[in-house]
Scaffold this active site. Structure first.
Site, PDB file in Angstrom:
ATOM      1  N   ASP A 158      31.688  39.769  17.916  1.00  0.00           N
ATOM      2  CA  ASP A 158      31.383  39.367  16.545  1.00  0.00           C
ATOM      3  C   ASP A 158      32.556  38.601  15.942  1.00  0.00           C
ATOM      4  OD1 ASP A 158      29.018  40.761  16.768  1.00  0.00           O
ATOM      5  OD2 ASP A 158      29.777  42.546  15.725  1.00  0.00           O
ATOM      6  N   ASP A 187      28.123  37.352  20.586  1.00  0.00           N
ATOM      7  CA  ASP A 187      27.185  38.210  19.866  1.00  0.00           C
ATOM      8  C   ASP A 187      26.963  37.635  18.473  1.00  0.00           C
ATOM      9  OD1 ASP A 187      25.423  40.227  19.347  1.00  0.00           O
ATOM     10  OD2 ASP A 187      26.867  41.840  19.387  1.00  0.00           O
ATOM     11  N   ASP A 191      28.174  40.529  11.203  1.00  0.00           N
ATOM     12  CA  ASP A 191      27.394  41.742  11.415  1.00  0.00           C
ATOM     13  C   ASP A 191      27.844  42.871  10.494  1.00  0.00           C
ATOM     14  OD1 ASP A 191      25.981  40.459  13.357  1.00  0.00           O
ATOM     15  OD2 ASP A 191      26.471  41.853  14.970  1.00  0.00           O
ATOM     16  N   ARG A 240      18.357  35.596  13.531  1.00  0.00           N
ATOM     17  CA  ARG A 240      19.169  36.486  12.695  1.00  0.00           C
ATOM     18  C   ARG A 240      19.967  35.720  11.635  1.00  0.00           C
ATOM     19  NH1 ARG A 240      21.534  41.165  16.863  1.00  0.00           N
ATOM     20  NH2 ARG A 240      19.544  41.595  17.891  1.00  0.00           N
TER      21      ARG A 240
END
Length: 518
Positions: A158, A187, A191, A240
């Protein structure tokens, strides 16, 4: 009067008060510009290190030393970062007021901290991890190419990751960039999970990733949010943008370009208020996807420009082709909406690091650039900033090193029908373009080569906006500015020179990337 300090470069254990080298007051520099917005203003607000000591850091170790040198884990501090932060200059530091690690910037068990970029501040392959912490501001930095597999790895892949009892976080004017999806080792870019609350992401770029970000790591991780996303630029993202599991999000005045599989994805009771955004050249930009656990949305004022929608299915509930609201979301703070029609122009002018911290006026106009913080001219401990480049339309003399035997080319992405090698074929009729409006193009050699001047030749002049010239071997920024043409900088011995396009008025077309020793 506030004083700026530099962090001692040596040592990995720091006692409280060990931060050294007070600079003259004239060298003190501006810290954060503006104040928090959105849900970060709630729950007591987000002020970061306001009122605390200001220090300057040029390595990850120095950032950790700054945290560990405080009187306590909650003593306010502003850390001004300049240069490239990477694995080579980031080590674990121990102290009573910190809990750090060697493979990431660790903001754990702390509060009241601001990290703000001064000039060019790049976290290269090194993520920022926030855990069990509160009242954190991150502004004007780039975090790029953080991987969870391959080498080196950091922060679970991340760019910025928050987890475990985190609240009141404001991330502003950042550039969060990957170079591929999960199969390439990356990734999420942004997040939040395990009780992360009252977060705002504003005026930031999220680009070239399989996953923009999530709120909630699984369908049972539902105690996150609320979150605000505004005036961000999502580009070349698979999905996302964000994924919301049980969380509430206010999503307004963002520019979404090239969402390849899906976009805003509330599920498992998640709710999104989606106001005055601009969606372009994308697919399934809003809905509940990849699950039968429904999510909800309230929509108004959005523009859907060349957006395609799939048919509903058991695990697929797109909001389009004519999105209508199926819930209502109350917003507790004041905000002003730009009309969606001007969102692309406003966001392109304001989003990301090194854009002068400009913001929207709420009337389809932007503020003027904020003054750049002053870089100290103190001797050996003073950080260096890239010199202003010398630009000229005159064709350089000497040998074009890009055409040397064994020279190659690569980059961050390429548009269909273009090739990296086209920038070194001595032809102005072939060219390279990134998959969006920004990206990297590089010339590389098998052995160290000295370069002090480049010539970027566009097919159509004037398209390239802001740029950085980067030593591809070290990540150091050699020059920055706007436009293409001839760019000079201090002679550098390297195996790779990268031209990084950070803003453009359209899709750049680079016909030739010439490199010269002098």
């Amino acid at each position: 009067m506030r004083k700026t300090r530099f962090i001692a470069a040596a040592g990995t254990a720091v006692a409280a008060g060990a931060i050294a080298l007070v600079l003259p007051n004239a060298q003190a520099s501006a810290a954060v510009t503006g104040s928090a917005s959105g849900f970060a203003t709630q729950n007591g607000g987000t002020t970061g290190g306001a009122g605390g000591t200001t220090v300057r850091a040029t390595t990850g170790t120095q950032i950790h030393q700054a945290l560990c040198g405080r009187a306590s884990a909650s003593t306010p501090i502003v850390i001004e970062v300049t240069g490239t932060i990477n694995h080579g200059n980031t080590t674990k530091v121990s102290g009573a007021s910190c809990n750090t690690a060697a493979d990431r910037i660790e903001l754990k068990d702390i509060s009241n901290v601001t990290i703000v970029g001064v000039g060019s501040a790049v976290f290269d392959q090194l993520g920022i991890h926030i855990r069990n912490s509160s009242n954190i501001i991150i502004q004007n930095v780039t975090v790029q190419n953080v991987k969870k597999s391959g080498s080196p790895t950091s922060n679970g892949g991340d760019a910025i990751g928050m987890e475990t009892d985190v609240h009141n976080i404001w991330v502003d004017h950042t550039s969060l960039i990957a170079s591929g999806g999960e199969s390439a080792g990356y990734d999420g870019l942004f997040d939040m999970k395990d009780n992360t609350k009252y977060v705002t992401l504003s005026y930031s770029i999220l680009r070239n990733s399989g996953r923009g970000g999530l709120v909630g790591s699984g369908d049972s991780d539902l105690a996150n949010g609320p979150v605000t996303f505004h005036h961000n630029w999502y580009e070349n993202i698979d999905s996302r943008t964000p994924l919301l599991r049980g969380a509430t999000a206010h999503i307004y005045n963002n520019y979404y370009h090239s969402l390849n599989e899906s976009g805003i994805n509330p599920r498992a009771g998640g709710k999104a208020r989606v106001d005055n955004n601009y969606f372009q050249d994308s697919k399934d930009v809003l809905g509940t996807f990849y699950t039968d656990l429904p999510g909800y949305w309230q929509v108004s004022g959005n523009i859907f420009d060349n957006v395609t929608w799939t048919a509903p299915g058991e695990d697929n509930n797109p909001a389009g082709p004519n999105p209508v609201s199926n819930t209502s979301v109350s917003i507790p703070y004041a905000y002003t909406l730009d009309n969606a029609s001007c969102v692309p122009a406003v966001v392109k002018a304001t989003a990301g690091a090194n854009t002068g911290l400009k913001s929207s006026t709420g009337t389809c106009a932007t503020t003027t650039s904020s003054p750049s913080p002053t870089t100290s001219s103190s001797p050996s401990t003073s950080p260096s900033t890239p010199p202003s480049p010398s630009t000229s339309p005159t064709q350089p003399s000497g040998t074009n090193l890009s055409l040397a035997s064994g020279a190659g080319a690569d980059g961050s992405s390429k548009a269909s029908g273009t090739s990296y090698g086209n920038v070194k074929d001595a032809s102005l009729s072939t060219y390279w373009s990134p998959s969006g409006t920004t990206g990297d193009i590089s010339i590389k050699w098998g052995s160290a080569t000295t370069v002090s001047r480049i010539n970027l030749r566009e097919v159509t002049s004037g398209v390239i906006g802001s740029y950085q010239v980067v030593n591809g071997a070290t990540g150091a920024v050699l020059a920055s500015g706007s436009g293409a043409g001839v760019i000079s900088f201090a002679a550098t011995s390297t195996t790779k020179i990268t031209f990084r396009i950070t803003a453009a008025s359209g899709t750049p077309k680079v016909a030739e990337f010439e490199t010269y020793a002098s």
